[in-house]
Every structure is written in structure tokens, then in C-alpha cells.
Scaffold this active site. Sequence first.
Site, mmCIF file in Angstrom:
data_model
loop_
_atom_site.group_PDB
_atom_site.id
_atom_site.type_symbol
_atom_site.label_atom_id
_atom_site.label_comp_id
_atom_site.label_asym_id
_atom_site.label_seq_id
_atom_site.Cartn_x
_atom_site.Cartn_y
_atom_site.Cartn_z
ATOM 1 N N SER A 167 1.289 -1.425 -0.443
ATOM 2 C CA SER A 167 0.508 -0.117 0.493
ATOM 3 C C SER A 167 1.217 1.524 -0.053
ATOM 4 C CB SER A 167 -0.810 -0.465 1.139
ATOM 5 O OG SER A 167 -1.852 1.263 1.895
ATOM 6 N N TYR A 225 -1.527 -1.441 10.035
ATOM 7 C CA TYR A 225 -1.332 -1.292 9.122
ATOM 8 C C TYR A 225 -0.283 -0.904 8.269
ATOM 9 C CZ TYR A 225 -3.649 -1.416 3.625
ATOM 10 O OH TYR A 225 -3.895 -1.693 2.476
#
Length: 248
Positions: free
Chosen positions: A142, A155
Site C-alpha cells: 500500500s 496497517y
Amino acid sequence: MAVPRTLLVTGAGRGLGRTIALDLARCGWHLWLADIRDSAVQDTARRIVNAGGSASPLAVDISDPDAVADLGRELQAAGPLHGLVNCAALADGVGGSPVHELPLAEWDRVLSVNLRGSFLMLRMAAPLIIAAGGGAVVNIGSDAATNGSANLAHYITSKGGLAALTRAAASDLGPHGVTVNTVSPGLTESESAAKVPETRHEEYRRQRALLRDQQPTDITGVVRLLLSDEGSYITGQEILVNGGFVFR
Ligand SMILES: NC(=O)c1ccc[n+]([C@@H]2O[C@H](COP(=O)([O-])OP(=O)(O)OC[C@H]3O[C@@H](n4cnc5c(N)ncnc54)[C@H](O)[C@@H]3O)[C@@H](O)[C@H]2O)c1
């Protein structure tokens, strides 16, 4: 590598994993599809088969070492494996707390799937890919790991760790003919992104060089390249596909 190839795609029950699987199936590759959600991954496999492709669904929790070991035995018995797309992750509704208030259980939950689970899949698949004569691993990261974002420390750390694992694994597996790369999307229109605060969507719209929202199909070409012969000299890299939201 000989065609047809056999690939394992995790997180294929929906979202980016499903989109990647549909794209790879159209290229004629046989796919093993793994997801913790049995009915969802069966649905993806059905769509592929109905469209003339070849896919086998597997219900697997990638964070469970025993389940991953069982999967490894099943794949080994089934024949050669040429690649892995490590896409499964907890990406849905994981945000909320700043780092100084993040519950340890929440940190452990996200890291155990996104980083430890991805490692378990990589560790299981690598010997099979080596035995097949080489191939490729593509981890889905990401761009949040590069750009940072509020209330997502677990995350973001998991995706930063995945990019570091990519470099480590590329060093270890390169001599065996296996490439390992990370493709890191930006905020992408999907079920999980629908739960991301609107302010974050607006931030992307303001800062992207390209003036449209990112779609799941925006990463399929890069994933395909990294799995192909044309991409076989690229390894250890993190490729950001985010419309120019963050440059590196
Ligand atoms: N959507 C985005 O905006 C975006 C942006 C950057 C990166 N990503 C990354 O792309 C990937 C896919 O994201 P998405 O938005 O499609 O998410 P999603 O939540 O729609 O899909 C994730 C899939 O992984 C599966 N999964 C979750 N835990 C699992 C486990 N323990 N074992 C097996 N399967 C499990 C889920 O069932 C689901 O089908 C993730 O790695 C995510 O971090 C997404």
C-alpha cells in the site's frame, strides 16, 4: 517458464484480489484462489470458469500456520506452481485509533494476517515455485506505507514490513530463479475503501497527478508484468501504482 502457468492468488474473494484473479485467468493461467471467506472465493472461481478460465477455490486462513502447511501439501500434490500473488489482508475497517491509543490486540490482529500471514504464504509457496523451475511472487502493499496516514499505524507497519520482506526474500530466492516484488496501490475504489473516511478520499483527489479515482484494474497490468517473462529481471522492488499521489 513454460505456459500454461499455475498461480496462487490470495484474497481472491473480492476487491483487488478478485480483480487480479479475473485478469490473470483471462491470460490462460490456471489459478488456485485462496480466501478465508469460502463462499466468496467459490464465487470468484465460478465467474472464472463461466468465462472459460480455470480456477480452483480454497478456503484458507493465511494467518494459520497449520492451514497454510495443509495448503502447501495440497498444492505440492497437484503439480507445479509458478507464482504467488499475496493479496489477502485486513484492509476493511481497520483504522480508527492513533498510535498512542492503538489496542495491542488490534495491532496483533492486523500484523498477524497482513505481515505474518503473507510471510507464511511466501514461505510455503517458495519451495514449490523453485521446484517448478522458478517464477514470481507479487506482494500487494500500500502506498500508505510510503505516505503515512493517520490512525493506521498497524496497517501501515504491516505494509512497510511487507516491502522489507520483499527485499529480503528477493535476495534469498533470486539465486533459485524466483523474483519477489511489491505492488503498492493508492486508495482504490472498492468495498474496503468505501469505509475509508471521505476526507482521505478528498486528500487523494487533491494530490494525485492524474485527475481520476483509482480503480482495481489499474494495478492488474503491473501484476501481470511481474509474473511474466518480460518482468523476470525485476526483483526486490516496490512499485507504487497510485496515479501520482506520492512519488518516490
Ligand atoms: N482498496 C484499497 O484502497 C487498497 C489500497 C492499497 C492497498 N490495498 C491492498 O490490496 C489488497 C486487497 O485490498 P481490498 O481493498 O481488495 O480488500 P478486501 O477487504 O476487499 O479484500 C481482502 C480479501 O482478503 C481476505 N482475507 C482477509 N483476511 C484473510 C485471511 N486471514 N486469510 C485469507 N484471506 C483473508 C478477505 O476475505 C477479502 O476477500 C490488500 O492487501 C490491501 O491492503 C488496498
